[in-house]
Design an enzyme around this catalytic site. Sequence first.
Site, PDB file in Angstrom:
ATOM      1  N   ASP A 194      -1.012  -1.774  19.492  1.00 60.27           N
ATOM      2  CA  ASP A 194       0.541  -1.594  19.403  1.00 60.27           C
ATOM      3  C   ASP A 194       0.340  -0.729  18.718  1.00 60.27           C
ATOM      4  O   ASP A 194       0.811  -0.649  16.964  1.00 60.27           O
ATOM      5  CB  ASP A 194       1.339  -3.120  18.855  1.00 60.27           C
ATOM      6  CG  ASP A 194       2.599  -2.627  18.841  1.00 60.27           C
ATOM      7  OD1 ASP A 194       3.322  -0.952  19.924  1.00 60.27           O
ATOM      8  OD2 ASP A 194       3.667  -2.957  18.607  1.00 60.27           O
ATOM      9  N   ILE A 198       0.495  -0.902  -0.303  1.00 63.48           N
ATOM     10  CA  ILE A 198      -0.011   0.149   0.270  1.00 63.48           C
ATOM     11  C   ILE A 198       1.026   0.950  -0.120  1.00 63.48           C
ATOM     12  O   ILE A 198       1.717   1.101   0.752  1.00 63.48           O
ATOM     13  CB  ILE A 198      -0.811  -0.229   0.876  1.00 63.48           C
ATOM     14  CG1 ILE A 198      -2.470  -1.101   1.338  1.00 63.48           C
ATOM     15  CG2 ILE A 198      -2.241   1.281   1.499  1.00 63.48           C
ATOM     16  CD1 ILE A 198      -3.303  -1.187   2.642  1.00 63.48           C
TER      17      ILE A 198
HETATM   18  P1  ADP Z   1       7.909  -4.454  11.439  1.00 64.11           P
HETATM   19  O1  ADP Z   1       6.965  -5.145  12.181  1.00 64.11           O
HETATM   20  O2  ADP Z   1      10.153  -3.950  11.146  1.00 64.11           O
HETATM   21  O3  ADP Z   1       8.406  -2.996  12.629  1.00 64.11           O
HETATM   22  P2  ADP Z   1       6.313  -2.963   9.785  1.00 64.11           P
HETATM   23  O4  ADP Z   1       5.255  -3.791   9.223  1.00 64.11           O
HETATM   24  O5  ADP Z   1       6.070  -1.624  11.106  1.00 64.11           O
HETATM   25  O6  ADP Z   1       8.115  -3.657  10.488  1.00 64.11           O
HETATM   26  O7  ADP Z   1       6.816  -1.566   8.629  1.00 64.11           O
HETATM   27  C1  ADP Z   1       7.974  -1.165   8.584  1.00 64.11           C
HETATM   28  C2  ADP Z   1       7.595  -0.076   7.539  1.00 64.11           C
HETATM   29  O8  ADP Z   1       6.861  -0.605   6.146  1.00 64.11           O
HETATM   30  C3  ADP Z   1       5.861   0.529   7.837  1.00 64.11           C
HETATM   31  O9  ADP Z   1       6.630   1.950   9.618  1.00 64.11           O
HETATM   32  C4  ADP Z   1       5.611   1.482   6.654  1.00 64.11           C
HETATM   33  O10 ADP Z   1       6.898   2.946   6.476  1.00 64.11           O
HETATM   34  C5  ADP Z   1       5.843   0.614   6.042  1.00 64.11           C
HETATM   35  N1  ADP Z   1       4.804  -0.173   5.442  1.00 64.11           N
HETATM   36  C6  ADP Z   1       4.199  -1.429   6.434  1.00 64.11           C
HETATM   37  N2  ADP Z   1       3.450  -2.013   6.179  1.00 64.11           N
HETATM   38  C7  ADP Z   1       2.764  -1.841   4.995  1.00 64.11           C
HETATM   39  C8  ADP Z   1       2.736  -2.231   3.130  1.00 64.11           C
HETATM   40  N3  ADP Z   1       1.579  -3.400   3.153  1.00 64.11           N
HETATM   41  N4  ADP Z   1       2.581  -1.483   2.215  1.00 64.11           N
HETATM   42  C9  ADP Z   1       3.468  -0.622   2.222  1.00 64.11           C
HETATM   43  N5  ADP Z   1       4.432  -0.512   3.133  1.00 64.11           N
HETATM   44  C10 ADP Z   1       4.408  -0.760   4.174  1.00 64.11           C
END
Ligand code: ADP
Length: 292
Positions: free
Chosen positions: A196, A96
Amino acid sequence: MIDWTPLAAKLAAQLQIPLHEVRAAPIPGGNINRAFRLEFGAARFFVKLNRIERLSMFVAEEAGLAAIRRSRTIRVPEVYLTGDEGDHACIVMEHIDLAGAPDRDLLARQLAAMHGCFHDRFGFDCDNTIGSTPQINAFTDDWIEFWRQHRLGYQLRLARQNGCDSRLIDSGNRLAENLAPLFDGYRPRPSLLHGDLWSGNQGADDAGNPVIFDPACYFGDHQADLAMMELFGHPGERFFAVYHEHFPIDDGYPLRRDLYNLYHLLNHANLFGGSYAAQSQRLIDHLLAQLH
Ligand code: ADP
């Protein structure tokens, strides 16, 4: 160097789309995992990788995202695949384009709707992680007992193992044994929580719809999600006003906000040390002073 072709081929077969030249680029911002954008043809995916032993963390993340998705209240990425890929554990989901912070009014309405999805007990179908710390979600009838055992108690036991100051452990345990006065006249229902919900786990898609991701879901007091939104920032008074219209916030919220955020501060103390133990101690002292 990661060979992305086997994973891309698996996705192409599963989604019945043609496999073209595969490209991958790292995405910054995660705390726990390595994240990438994986592309071939017009298809784009968001992939997180970790060590193979961490696969259960991704399985639990998928379960949380599925629970929120089923609620049909707020957008979460659709998960396509969770499993081991070569030497890694991985989760692959819809990519996304996240464009800035979500609209506060929409976020308030949609979260209130998500919190309006109730279970008959507190907990979740599986344990998950908060940061990289295990989070126990054994179903429990009594919220205070759940919070004492599986939230505060768990972190305090970890803190003891980590050699934290005994005053922190002893006063934390004293608080955990005396939670009832903080719930005088308040009986929360088990709401579907993100778990979270700091600002780093929220965004907006290119149509302006709120998107939440990286959950640590369970059914619990809706105020626990609201509290986390205030821990490292503030969603604004307007957010709370709109939320309150859709899901009334009990007057005792400020007190319980501190109790709920103590869990996250203790978790940070356990994960990162530093000043988080001192912040936890201040919060424990403040909460103990409120008991009567
Ligand atoms: P972690 O599990 O390492 O904390 P996150 O799930 O928070 O990782 O994802 C890392 C970063 O990737 C997020 O801060 C966001 O900016 C980006 N992100 C998360 N999900 C998506 C997605 N479905 N598509 C694009 N970018 C995403």
